[in-house]
Design an enzyme around this catalytic site. Structure first.
Site, mmCIF file in Angstrom:
data_model
loop_
_atom_site.group_PDB
_atom_site.id
_atom_site.type_symbol
_atom_site.label_atom_id
_atom_site.label_comp_id
_atom_site.label_asym_id
_atom_site.label_seq_id
_atom_site.Cartn_x
_atom_site.Cartn_y
_atom_site.Cartn_z
ATOM 1 N N GLY A 269 25.903 17.059 66.083
ATOM 2 C CA GLY A 269 25.420 18.410 65.809
ATOM 3 C C GLY A 269 24.368 18.906 66.790
ATOM 4 O O GLY A 269 24.183 20.116 66.917
ATOM 5 N N ASP A 270 23.656 18.005 67.443
ATOM 6 C CA ASP A 270 22.738 18.388 68.533
ATOM 7 C C ASP A 270 22.787 17.251 69.551
ATOM 8 O O ASP A 270 21.829 16.497 69.712
ATOM 9 C CB ASP A 270 21.317 18.602 68.023
ATOM 10 C CG ASP A 270 20.379 19.090 69.138
ATOM 11 O OD1 ASP A 270 20.828 19.229 70.300
ATOM 12 O OD2 ASP A 270 19.193 19.326 68.851
ATOM 13 N N PRO A 271 23.958 17.102 70.205
ATOM 14 C CA PRO A 271 24.185 15.906 71.008
ATOM 15 C C PRO A 271 23.580 15.985 72.402
ATOM 16 O O PRO A 271 23.975 15.237 73.296
ATOM 17 C CB PRO A 271 25.712 15.841 71.077
ATOM 18 C CG PRO A 271 26.109 17.283 71.121
ATOM 19 C CD PRO A 271 25.116 18.004 70.230
ATOM 20 N N ASN B 281 18.524 13.307 72.737
ATOM 21 C CA ASN B 281 18.655 12.733 71.399
ATOM 22 C C ASN B 281 19.379 11.395 71.380
ATOM 23 O O ASN B 281 19.642 10.835 70.319
ATOM 24 C CB ASN B 281 19.341 13.734 70.473
ATOM 25 C CG ASN B 281 18.479 14.953 70.249
ATOM 26 O OD1 ASN B 281 17.252 14.854 70.287
ATOM 27 N ND2 ASN B 281 19.101 16.098 70.040
#
Ligand code: ATP
Ligand code: MG
Length: 249
Positions: A174-176, A180
């Site tokens: 989802g926020d790759p 992260n």
């Protein structure tokens, strides 16, 4: 997430009172400033190393949604274990146990990114294979992203175009974006952080954005290494669609 947001050693970052209390005398190091105004602090070392993600009230950071997703994903893949959540007049926070490793955009990887890019690709593959779609209560479909996006609801983007058919449904990060991804010092993938958008979607929703974020952090020319490490041939139409969707929502 387009710029590197690791504070310099001489930056003066005010520590919120709640974070001072959570640290309970342990060392406090600011490690990340996000684009919205949230701050992540690393507290303590060794067995008590932990991270406090903190945001003032006006900053749209879904720490509650993130805690729910972390609790779910922890059974399947290395993700931060939730230690505490809270809020006061100054802000909200989420405290998680430290995972081994450092962000893939730590200084050493920015100057020599090959191992970090490979770990981002193979690590994302492992995440996608580990998280079970059928058990996942969270949605990151195109429709759900449009519905949740304040940007989209104020100005829907006519240039987005039709949604491509699903290639393979997975539980997406989802926020790759590459910061992260966490790496050990030898370049081994050690896990992912930052899960407030985790949910079921086509794997290209993650692949398109993860590969795009390589350029922001390491410069051009790394996408081939990333896709090879994931084990997939680039799909230009799906990549273009999911990058437009990212920008539009
Ligand atoms: N539990 C943890 N273990 C190890 N490192 C962590 C942990 N939690 C956070 N970090 C570090 O702090 C950084 C910021 O955390 P996180 O990505 O969750 O914050 P964010 O503000 O949502 O980031 P973004 O700017 O990507 O939205 C991560 O990139 C990682 O380096
Ligand atoms: Mg992050």
């Amino acid at each position: 997430m387009e710029t590197v947001q690791i504070p310099d050693e001489d930056d003066v970052i005010p520590v919120p009172a709640a974070v001072t209390a959570i640290a309970a005398g342990d060392a406090i190091r600011p490690v990340w400033l996000n684009e919205l105004g949230g701050i992540t602090f690393e507290l303590g070392e060794g067995d008590v190393r932990r991270f406090a993600k903190w945001a003032p009230p006006d900053v749209e950071l879904d720490l509650t949604g993130e805690a729910e997703r972390l609790r779910w994903a922890a059974a399947y893949s290395p993700v931060p274990r939730v230690l505490a959540e809270g809020a006061d007049a100054e802000g909200r926070w989420l405290v998680t146990a430290g995972l081994p490793g450092r962000s893939a955009v730590a200084r050493r990887w920015r100057s020599s990114p090959r191992l970090a890019v490979q770990a981002a690709g193979s690590g994302l593959r492992r995440l996608h294979e580990a998280l079970p779609v059928d058990e996942c209560p969270f949605d990151w479909s195109v429709a759900s992203r449009k519905a949740r996006s304040s940007r989209w609801s104020s100005t829907p983007d006519p240039a987005l175009g039709p949604e491509p058919p699903i290639d393979r449904l997975v539980v997406c990060h989802g926020d790759p974006c590459v910061p992260n991804t966490l790496l050990l010092d030898d370049g081994t993938w050690s896990g992912h952080v930052d899960f407030d958008a985790l949910g079921v979607a086509d794997r290209w929703a993650d692949l398109a954005v993860a590969s795009m974020s390589l350029g922001w952090n390491y410069g051009d020319g790394w996408e081939g290494v990333f896709f090879e490490a994931y084990g997939i041939a680039p799909d230009p139409a799906r990549i273009a669609f999911y990058r437009r969707l990212w920008d539009a929502t």
